[in-house]
Design an enzyme around this catalytic site. Structure first.
Site, PDB file in Angstrom:
ATOM      1  N   ASP A 180       0.824  -1.213   0.000  1.00  9.11           N
ATOM      2  CA  ASP A 180       0.000   0.000   0.000  1.00  9.11           C
ATOM      3  C   ASP A 180       0.862   1.268   0.000  1.00  9.11           C
ATOM      4  OD1 ASP A 180      -2.389   1.340  -0.034  1.00  9.11           O
ATOM      5  OD2 ASP A 180      -2.650   1.298   2.141  1.00  9.11           O
ATOM      6  N   ASN A 187     -10.532  -3.405  -5.662  1.00 10.97           N
ATOM      7  CA  ASN A 187      -9.807  -2.453  -6.527  1.00 10.97           C
ATOM      8  C   ASN A 187     -10.527  -2.136  -7.847  1.00 10.97           C
ATOM      9  OD1 ASN A 187      -6.445  -3.533  -5.567  1.00 10.97           O
ATOM     10  ND2 ASN A 187      -7.720  -1.899  -4.746  1.00 10.97           N
TER      11      ASN A 187
HETATM   12  C1  FPP Z   1      -2.165  -0.117  -3.236  1.00 11.17           C
HETATM   13  O1  FPP Z   1      -1.633   1.192  -3.241  1.00 11.17           O
HETATM   14  C2  FPP Z   1      -1.567  -0.900  -4.301  1.00 11.17           C
HETATM   15  C3  FPP Z   1      -2.246  -1.493  -5.306  1.00 11.17           C
HETATM   16  C4  FPP Z   1      -3.711  -1.434  -5.440  1.00 11.17           C
HETATM   17  C5  FPP Z   1      -1.539  -2.222  -6.363  1.00 11.17           C
HETATM   18  C6  FPP Z   1      -0.237  -2.833  -5.977  1.00 11.17           C
HETATM   19  C7  FPP Z   1       0.393  -3.424  -7.167  1.00 11.17           C
HETATM   20  C8  FPP Z   1       1.704  -3.433  -7.425  1.00 11.17           C
HETATM   21  C9  FPP Z   1       2.726  -2.853  -6.515  1.00 11.17           C
HETATM   22  C10 FPP Z   1       2.231  -4.035  -8.657  1.00 11.17           C
HETATM   23  C11 FPP Z   1       1.555  -5.303  -9.104  1.00 11.17           C
HETATM   24  C12 FPP Z   1       2.313  -5.839 -10.219  1.00 11.17           C
HETATM   25  C13 FPP Z   1       2.176  -7.046 -10.807  1.00 11.17           C
HETATM   26  C14 FPP Z   1       3.140  -7.413 -11.835  1.00 11.17           C
HETATM   27  C15 FPP Z   1       1.153  -8.021 -10.469  1.00 11.17           C
HETATM   28  P1  FPP Z   1      -2.625   2.416  -3.368  1.00 11.17           P
HETATM   29  O2  FPP Z   1      -2.804   2.753  -4.786  1.00 11.17           O
HETATM   30  O3  FPP Z   1      -3.915   2.082  -2.661  1.00 11.17           O
HETATM   31  O4  FPP Z   1      -1.874   3.542  -2.618  1.00 11.17           O
HETATM   32  P2  FPP Z   1      -2.555   4.722  -1.815  1.00 11.17           P
HETATM   33  O5  FPP Z   1      -3.114   4.118  -0.559  1.00 11.17           O
HETATM   34  O6  FPP Z   1      -1.413   5.631  -1.548  1.00 11.17           O
HETATM   35  O7  FPP Z   1      -3.590   5.341  -2.679  1.00 11.17           O
END
Ligand code: FPP
Length: 236
Positions: A14, A62
């Site tokens: 996250d 998501n």
């Molecule tokens: C949450 O951060 C993260 C995600 C929803 C996606 C995580 C995915 C990756 C790191 C890469 C995946 C890659 C592959 C190849 C499968 P957020 O967007 O919720 O962060 P925030 O809380 O700051 O908004």
């Protein structure tokens, strides 16, 4: 004495969006930086001799994100496995996936399934991508599979072992250590059943900044909680 290492580490990656925003970048650029951090975490887990690493890459929740962000997240596995599969083969890594891939766009699904198939005979570390994964969905689909398999006539016929056998994580050890980056202290529908005995570790570090030192810090905390010798005493 050798330091004990968690057999299975699970990470909620996250803070990508906030990492991007803090740098005047887009959320997608934050996810891209998250992929780079993910590669380093995989390397660090190999060095520590972790048996399995589960990465929460896309949750069932998501889908409610803006379409361009969802599309970007769906494109990541295609690029990632295209680039990394030869290295995973060389390093004897086995790719697995947990989650409902039937609802994932076809090219993304094909890329993930190809990686799973190509690496299925590797017997090194398992990297399990939780993709379109939800803990509640996992339990429901497992119960449905048990009912189908066992011709259940009453609820007393269903055991914990039956459900375990049909969870998306079947065959993996239960996670010993579950890490969440990004400062929030929530489970967010991740490995609800499997988390029963896990140590939970929360850090404020945004995932793109999470590195080997942060991982070792989490492992060290787990070792202290369990009364084991720490990796710091051993190697740092
Ligand atoms: C949450 O951060 C993260 C995600 C929803 C996606 C995580 C995915 C990756 C790191 C890469 C995946 C890659 C592959 C190849 C499968 P957020 O967007 O919720 O962060 P925030 O809380 O700051 O908004």
């Amino acid at each position: 004495m050798n330091a004990q290492i968690p057999k299975h580490i699970a990470i909620t990656m996250d803070g990508n969006g906030r990492w991007g925003k803090a740098r005047g970048l887009s959320r997608s650029e934050g996810h891209f930086a998250g992929v780079k951090a993910m590669e380093k975490v995989i390397d660090a887990c190999i060095s520590l001799r972790v048996e399995a690493l589960t990465l929460y890459a896309f949750s069932t929740e998501n889908w409610s994100r803006p379409l361009d962000e969802v599309n970007y997240l769906m494109s990541l596995p295609i690029k990632f496995f295209h680039e990394k599969l030869p290295q995973f083969m060389k390093r004897n890594i086995r790719i697995r996936t947990s989650g409902n891939l039937k609802k994932v766009p076809f090219p993304t699904r094909v890329a993930i399934e190809k990686a799973v198939k190509r690496t299925r005979n590797n017997d090194g570390m398992v990297v399990n991508f939780a993709f379109n994964y939800g803990g509640r969905d996992d339990i429901v689909q497992a119960i449905k599979a048990v009912v189908r398999e066992k011709d259940v006539s009453g609820s007393q016929d269903i055991t914990e072992m039956d459900i375990e056998k049909h969870l998306y994580t079947n065959g993996l050890p239960s996670p010993d250590l579950m890490i969440r980056t990004g400062g929030e202290q929530r489970i967010s529908n991740f490995l609800l059943w499997q988390a029963a005995e896990a140590e939970l570790y929360f850090t404020d570090v945004y995932f793109p900044d999470f590195d080997e030192t942060d991982l070792k810090e989490a492992v060290c905390c787990w070792q202290k909680q369990r009364g084991y010798v720490s990796i710091y005493e051993k190697s740092m």
